[in-house]
Scaffold this active site. Sequence first.
Site, mmCIF file in Angstrom:
data_model
loop_
_atom_site.group_PDB
_atom_site.id
_atom_site.type_symbol
_atom_site.label_atom_id
_atom_site.label_comp_id
_atom_site.label_asym_id
_atom_site.label_seq_id
_atom_site.Cartn_x
_atom_site.Cartn_y
_atom_site.Cartn_z
ATOM 1 N N HIS A 62 0.878 -0.857 -0.006
ATOM 2 C CA HIS A 62 0.089 -0.358 -0.207
ATOM 3 C C HIS A 62 1.078 1.559 -0.088
ATOM 4 C CE1 HIS A 62 -2.481 -3.040 2.101
ATOM 5 N NE2 HIS A 62 -2.979 -3.135 1.455
ATOM 6 N N LYS A 72 6.633 6.352 6.514
ATOM 7 C CA LYS A 72 5.948 5.717 7.673
ATOM 8 C C LYS A 72 6.875 5.277 8.450
ATOM 9 C CE LYS A 72 1.929 3.193 4.699
ATOM 10 N NZ LYS A 72 1.702 2.793 4.553
ATOM 11 N N TYR A 132 2.280 2.081 13.435
ATOM 12 C CA TYR A 132 2.832 3.015 12.575
ATOM 13 C C TYR A 132 2.380 4.291 12.775
ATOM 14 C CZ TYR A 132 1.200 -0.574 9.256
ATOM 15 O OH TYR A 132 1.200 -2.164 8.402
ATOM 16 N N ASP A 168 -5.917 -6.753 -1.186
ATOM 17 C CA ASP A 168 -4.174 -6.638 -2.197
ATOM 18 C C ASP A 168 -3.902 -8.173 -3.184
ATOM 19 O OD1 ASP A 168 -4.193 -4.639 -0.046
ATOM 20 O OD2 ASP A 168 -3.890 -6.426 1.485
#
Length: 180
Positions: A62, A72, A132, A168
């Site tokens: 992603h 991230k 995250y 996905d």
Amino acid sequence: MKFVATDVAGAFIVEPEMREDERGAFARTFCAETFAAQGLASVYPQCNVSTNARRGTLRGLHFQIASKAEAKLVRASCGRVFDVALDLRPDSPSYLKWAAVELDSARHNAFYIPAGCAHGFLTLEDHCELFYQISETYAPDLARGVRWDDPAFAIAWPFSPEIIGARDAQYPDFSNEVVL
């Protein structure tokens, strides 16, 4: 903190420097000044958690495009995962290359993934949780993905996933238009 460069330009494994005594251990896992001095994102307006009950769960790959491209900082708060950064920045010296690290809650390590890279992971054991820190807020209209097993990337996953979400699993073959 120790920053270990990877094959993806601007992606780093972040290892804490544990200080131990009779009480246990202590380590700094993030410092805005230290990250800024490394040229990395140092402001994270959004934090997320991902829980995964079973070994073999795959999430990703992603990313967000344009004005909301995200850096991230990812760490396993429980368990172990095979964590991947895929460089989708056409002007990058590591364009279409990937880097991976085993994030392990017992090691307290993290993976810094720069904006313009896709991110995904495969759980290596049951009961994994990832935390995250994200440099941008989520914008659904700018969210994109690429397929985890696309031959254009040849990512060497440690084994095939057993659990993968429909979205996905159904991303199309890679095309430069996907990321523009």
